[in-house]
Scaffold this motif. Structure first.
Motif, PDB file in Angstrom:
ATOM      1  N   HIS A 243       1.279   8.529   8.669  1.00 54.16           N
ATOM      2  CA  HIS A 243       1.151   7.164   7.650  1.00 54.16           C
ATOM      3  C   HIS A 243       0.222   6.227   7.791  1.00 54.16           C
ATOM      4  O   HIS A 243      -0.451   5.601   7.302  1.00 54.16           O
TER       5      HIS A 243
ATOM      6  N   MET B  73       4.372  -2.604   3.104  1.00 55.31           N
ATOM      7  CA  MET B  73       5.296  -0.814   2.339  1.00 55.31           C
ATOM      8  C   MET B  73       6.419  -1.771   1.286  1.00 55.31           C
ATOM      9  O   MET B  73       6.939  -2.693   2.350  1.00 55.31           O
TER      10      MET B  73
ATOM     11  N   ASP C 261       5.903   7.727  -1.647  1.00 55.59           N
ATOM     12  CA  ASP C 261       4.567   7.345  -2.448  1.00 55.59           C
ATOM     13  C   ASP C 261       4.829   8.407  -3.960  1.00 55.59           C
ATOM     14  O   ASP C 261       4.046   8.817  -4.222  1.00 55.59           O
TER      15      ASP C 261
ATOM     16  N   GLU D 268       0.583  -1.121  -0.112  1.00 53.36           N
ATOM     17  CA  GLU D 268      -0.563  -0.020  -0.361  1.00 53.36           C
ATOM     18  C   GLU D 268       0.728   0.716  -0.091  1.00 53.36           C
ATOM     19  O   GLU D 268       0.292   2.151  -0.320  1.00 53.36           O
ATOM     20  N   ALA D 269       2.191   1.149   0.586  1.00 51.26           N
ATOM     21  CA  ALA D 269       2.924   2.493   0.489  1.00 51.26           C
ATOM     22  C   ALA D 269       3.756   2.033   0.004  1.00 51.26           C
ATOM     23  O   ALA D 269       4.805   0.781   0.271  1.00 51.26           O
ATOM     24  N   SER D 270       5.032   2.977  -0.529  1.00 48.15           N
ATOM     25  CA  SER D 270       6.154   2.988  -1.183  1.00 48.15           C
ATOM     26  C   SER D 270       7.422   3.294  -1.376  1.00 48.15           C
ATOM     27  O   SER D 270       7.338   5.049  -1.440  1.00 48.15           O
TER      28      SER D 270
END
Length: 253
Positions: free
Chosen positions: A245, A102, A225, A67-69
């Motif tokens: 986050h 992530m 993101d 869901e997150a990078s």
């Protein structure tokens, strides 16, 4: 985009450390177990932190569909980068990478000839070992940087050329080849990686692309993101950003 060549590396100050914000160490009461944050392990025996793949400009650790990078821009001659590797990367493994929440992409910033040589060696060999090589060079930075700073001026000037002969000389003088050989890599493979001019030019071009896209101000720096995090250059500064986050109500399902 400005085109770079190996000759451009010679213009960099060989041992200058990139700029980075000075931050206080992570305090004992600022722990990942903060009950108000979703930035904690979920107790499962997930192992996404062991998944590693090459990317166009670096290598990615973790779930590619997370869901997150997070992108980490690092220089191997940056003292703050070594500190971040020791303070933050293990915590990220346990809390968000392993469970798959992530992924983390590590992109080298080439500021000098030592950065170029180490970056070539980190990406040398099996992709599955890239994270271990990355952390080995950063956690042992004090030792090999001390050797570099004691090198004769004439040798430093030779290294600053950034060509294959100077990279090989540097690797031998700073014991980079021994470090990798002790992990099981063959001397032939190490020599081939050091001689790979195309890979060296690709590292420089990738760094140019990152500077154009993100305007990276110093190392370490981070993009979450796809957006550069302003004034975030340490684990102490990154932690609250990620905690917010992943806070309940903010984190995606």
């Amino acid at each position: 985009m400005r085109r770079s060549t190996l000759a451009g590396v010679a213009a960099a100050t060989l041992l200058a450390l990139p700029a980075g914000a000075q931050q206080a160490p992570l305090s004992q009461d600022n722990q990942l177990s903060n009950p108000g944050s979703a930035f904690v392990g979920d107790g499962r025996r997930a192992a996404w932190h062991a998944e590693i793949e090459r990317t166009e400009r670096g290598f990615r650790i973790g779930n590619p569909n997370a869901e997150a990078s997070l992108i980490e821009f690092i220089s191997y001659t940056c003292g703050h980068c070594a500190t971040f590797a020791k303070e933050g990367e293990g915590a990220l493994d346990l809390t968000v990478l392993a469970p798959g929440h992530m992924n983390l992409e590590i992109r080298p910033v080439i500021r000098n000839a030592i950065d170029l040589t180490v970056s070539l060696l980190v990406q040398c060999g099996d992709v599955s070992g890239m994270k271990d090589r990355h952390r080995m060079f950063l956690t042992r930075q004090d030792s090999w940087m001390a050797k570099a700073q004691r090198a004769p001026q004439s040798q430093m000037q030779s290294w600053a050329r950034g060509d294959r002969a100077s990279r090989a000389n540097m690797a031998a003088a700073l014991d980079f080849d021994d470090m990798l050989a002790n992990t099981g890599m063959s001397r032939v493979e190490i020599s081939a990686c050091l001689a790979d001019d195309e890979a060296a030019l690709a590292l420089i071009r990738n760094g140019d692309a990152d500077r154009e896209e993100f305007a990276v101000p110093g190392t370490p720096s981070f993009a979450l993101d796809g957006e550069l995090l302003q004034q975030v250059h340490s684990w102490d500064a990154l932690y609250p950003v990620l905690s917010e986050h992943f806070r309940p109500g903010n984190a995606q399902d």
